[in-house]
Design a protein around this motif. Structure first.
Motif, mmCIF file in Angstrom:
data_model
loop_
_atom_site.group_PDB
_atom_site.id
_atom_site.type_symbol
_atom_site.label_atom_id
_atom_site.label_comp_id
_atom_site.label_asym_id
_atom_site.label_seq_id
_atom_site.Cartn_x
_atom_site.Cartn_y
_atom_site.Cartn_z
ATOM 1 N N PHE A 185 8.026 60.325 -1.923
ATOM 2 C CA PHE A 185 8.365 60.260 -0.497
ATOM 3 C C PHE A 185 8.327 61.652 0.126
ATOM 4 O O PHE A 185 7.797 61.844 1.231
ATOM 5 C CB PHE A 185 9.756 59.649 -0.307
ATOM 6 C CG PHE A 185 9.864 58.202 -0.698
ATOM 7 C CD1 PHE A 185 9.009 57.256 -0.159
ATOM 8 C CD2 PHE A 185 10.834 57.793 -1.600
ATOM 9 C CE1 PHE A 185 9.111 55.919 -0.518
ATOM 10 C CE2 PHE A 185 10.944 56.458 -1.971
ATOM 11 C CZ PHE A 185 10.075 55.522 -1.433
ATOM 12 N N SER A 186 8.879 62.624 -0.575
ATOM 13 C CA SER A 186 8.914 63.999 -0.054
ATOM 14 C C SER A 186 7.512 64.547 0.144
ATOM 15 O O SER A 186 7.202 65.156 1.169
ATOM 16 C CB SER A 186 9.697 64.907 -1.009
ATOM 17 O OG SER A 186 11.045 64.525 -1.090
ATOM 18 N N MET A 187 6.656 64.351 -0.844
ATOM 19 C CA MET A 187 5.289 64.878 -0.748
ATOM 20 C C MET A 187 4.502 64.181 0.355
ATOM 21 O O MET A 187 3.724 64.815 1.073
ATOM 22 C CB MET A 187 4.573 64.724 -2.093
ATOM 23 C CG MET A 187 5.205 65.537 -3.239
ATOM 24 S SD MET A 187 5.318 67.317 -2.905
ATOM 25 C CE MET A 187 7.018 67.473 -2.343
ATOM 26 N N GLN A 188 4.733 62.874 0.503
ATOM 27 C CA GLN A 188 4.051 62.145 1.574
ATOM 28 C C GLN A 188 4.499 62.660 2.942
ATOM 29 O O GLN A 188 3.674 62.830 3.854
ATOM 30 C CB GLN A 188 4.339 60.645 1.457
ATOM 31 C CG GLN A 188 3.596 59.781 2.473
ATOM 32 C CD GLN A 188 2.093 59.819 2.278
ATOM 33 O OE1 GLN A 188 1.614 59.803 1.142
ATOM 34 N NE2 GLN A 188 1.346 59.885 3.367
ATOM 35 N N LYS B 238 17.633 60.108 -2.391
ATOM 36 C CA LYS B 238 16.742 59.510 -1.389
ATOM 37 C C LYS B 238 17.329 59.698 0.004
ATOM 38 O O LYS B 238 16.593 59.940 0.986
ATOM 39 C CB LYS B 238 16.555 58.016 -1.676
ATOM 40 C CG LYS B 238 15.699 57.262 -0.648
ATOM 41 C CD LYS B 238 14.294 57.845 -0.529
ATOM 42 C CE LYS B 238 13.332 56.880 0.155
ATOM 43 N NZ LYS B 238 13.739 56.421 1.477
ATOM 44 N N GLY B 239 18.673 59.632 0.116
ATOM 45 C CA GLY B 239 19.317 59.883 1.397
ATOM 46 C C GLY B 239 19.049 61.282 1.902
ATOM 47 O O GLY B 239 18.882 61.505 3.110
ATOM 48 N N SER C 96 11.738 72.109 -2.887
ATOM 49 C CA SER C 96 12.742 71.896 -3.934
ATOM 50 C C SER C 96 13.922 71.168 -3.320
ATOM 51 O O SER C 96 14.552 71.662 -2.394
ATOM 52 C CB SER C 96 13.198 73.229 -4.532
ATOM 53 O OG SER C 96 14.178 73.021 -5.538
ATOM 54 N N SER C 97 14.219 69.981 -3.840
ATOM 55 C CA SER C 97 15.292 69.154 -3.290
ATOM 56 C C SER C 97 16.288 68.784 -4.389
ATOM 57 O O SER C 97 15.899 68.287 -5.449
ATOM 58 C CB SER C 97 14.713 67.879 -2.668
ATOM 59 O OG SER C 97 15.733 67.052 -2.160
ATOM 60 N N SER C 98 17.569 69.043 -4.135
ATOM 61 C CA SER C 98 18.658 68.688 -5.051
ATOM 62 C C SER C 98 18.444 69.262 -6.450
ATOM 63 O O SER C 98 18.763 68.619 -7.453
ATOM 64 C CB SER C 98 18.802 67.161 -5.145
ATOM 65 O OG SER C 98 19.024 66.591 -3.874
ATOM 66 N N ALA C 99 17.897 70.475 -6.524
ATOM 67 C CA ALA C 99 17.575 71.065 -7.827
ATOM 68 C C ALA C 99 18.098 72.483 -8.004
ATOM 69 O O ALA C 99 18.493 72.872 -9.100
ATOM 70 C CB ALA C 99 16.068 71.057 -8.041
#
Length: 368
Positions: A80-83, A34-35, A155-158
């Motif tokens: 949150f990312s998509m929003q 989330k950070g 793509s986040s943290s993946a």
């Protein structure tokens, strides 16, 4: 060594975070991720405002805007990312057209492995979400969508998760045998070569698949863990943690709870590149232009800090229990994390201490 190689084949299976919404679930224990989302929100908004060609991507006859999150997991973080992306696209759309702007309809695709807990994910969907939602199960190391159908990929943290552990690192006859370590430390030349080679192949596969799926001019947002140029992973905070994590395997082996073969063949299917290394791979692929690239440290360091030991253990377990089950068996899970918790208290291990800062690599790519 045949047994060790055979046991490690299981690590080619998809690895997902701990499902459900209980106290040990990833959904409740992903504050670091989330950070990352919070630290890059402004950068994503700015990139979309400056780099997204709405005239090209949304014609009068086509007002549906499609977004895909690759490796969404089960958090609330993907929502949150998509929003954030949708708000940025709407801002850009209204900036171009003012009050006369036609309302866009958004379709969001949530992608992760078949074993991902999609039930928990979709039960937590925001009730007032401004988009239509769909799940797309499958590895992002391959095609997932029709040709030219996605406007923005995320793509986040993946992407630091490899498609598999390189076979050489679990082969005792190979110079790349990674005995005594559970990860690519960066200090052993042949081991590093095996892991970096697997990462190169995976990134090429990922980019080629996304190049087919994204529309021309579409954007790909990549956020992933990395290391500063010239620094080995073993010198970083994450490397120090993996050393600590791996020491628990040694302790369980000494107690006779797991075999030496299993301990020696346990390797994390992870690779943390430098930004320079990732940039070279993208340029070599040639199907995307790099619109922006940043390395972030200070904005996400505070996310490492957890209020107490139990929270720390819960976060570690949410992200690694699947690995332990897959490689060592369900019956050893409680023993492993009891060992980890005991060592954590005895050594007063702190995740972010005694190591160099890892970096967060932030990239905006545009489909040529």
């Amino acid at each position: 060594m045949e047994m060790a190689v055979e046991e490690t084949k299981s690590l080619t299976q998809p690895i997902t975070m701990k499902g459900g919404d209980g106290p040990l679930s990833y959904a409740r224990n992903s504050s670091f991720q989330k950070g990352v989302v919070d630290a890059t929100k402004g950068m994503i908004i700015q990139a979309i405002a400056n780099k997204l060609d709405m005239e090209k991507l949304c014609t009068d006859s086509y007002k549906t805007f499609q977004i895909a999150d690759f490796g969404c997991s089960i958090g609330p973080n993907t929502f949150f990312s998509m929003q954030n992306i949708i708000e940025a696209v709407e801002q850009r759309h209204h900036a171009d057209h003012g009050n006369s702007a036609t309302t866009l309809e958004f379709q969001v695709f949530f992608n992760d492995h078949l074993s991902n807990d999609f039930n928990t994910l979709f039960q937590a969907l925001p009730p007032s979400r401004p988009y239509f939602a769909a799940g797309v199960p499958g590895s992002f190391y391959g095609r997932l969508f029709p040709t030219s159908s996605i406007h923005i990929g995320h793509s986040s943290s993946a992407l630091q998760w490899l498609s598999k552990v390189p076979e050489e690192v679990v082969d005792s006859s190979s110079p790349a045998w990674n005995k005594g370590s559970i990860y690519c430390t960066g200090t052993e030349k042949e081991v590093a070569k095996a892991f970096s080679g697997q990462f190169e192949n995976d990134v090429e596969t990922f980019l080629n698949a996304r190049a087919e799926e994204l529309v021309g001019g579409g954007l790909m947002v990549i956020l992933m863990g990395g290391v500063p140029d010239g620094i080995s992973l073993s010198q970083t905070s994450i490397g120090k943690f993996y050393d600590f994590f791996g020491s628990c395997l040694v302790d369980l082996t000494k107690k006779g709870l797991i075999s030496e073969e299993k301990a020696n063949s346990f390797n994390l299917p992870l690779y943390f590149p430098s930004a320079k290394e990732l940039k070279t791979l993208i340029e070599r692929n040639g199907r995307f232009s790099i619109e922006s690239m940043d390395e972030i440290v200070e904005q996400v360091k505070s996310a490492h800090a957890l209020p107490n030991t139990q929270n720390h253990i819960s976060h570690i377990r949410a992200g690694t229990e699947g690995l332990i089950k897959l490689h060592l068996g369900t019956e050893i899970v409680e023993d492993f994390f009891e060992c980890y918790a005991k060592k954590h208290v005895e050594t007063r291990f702190v995740f972010a201490e005694n190591g160099a800062d890892n970096t967060l690599i932030f990239m905006i790519l545009k489909r040529k």
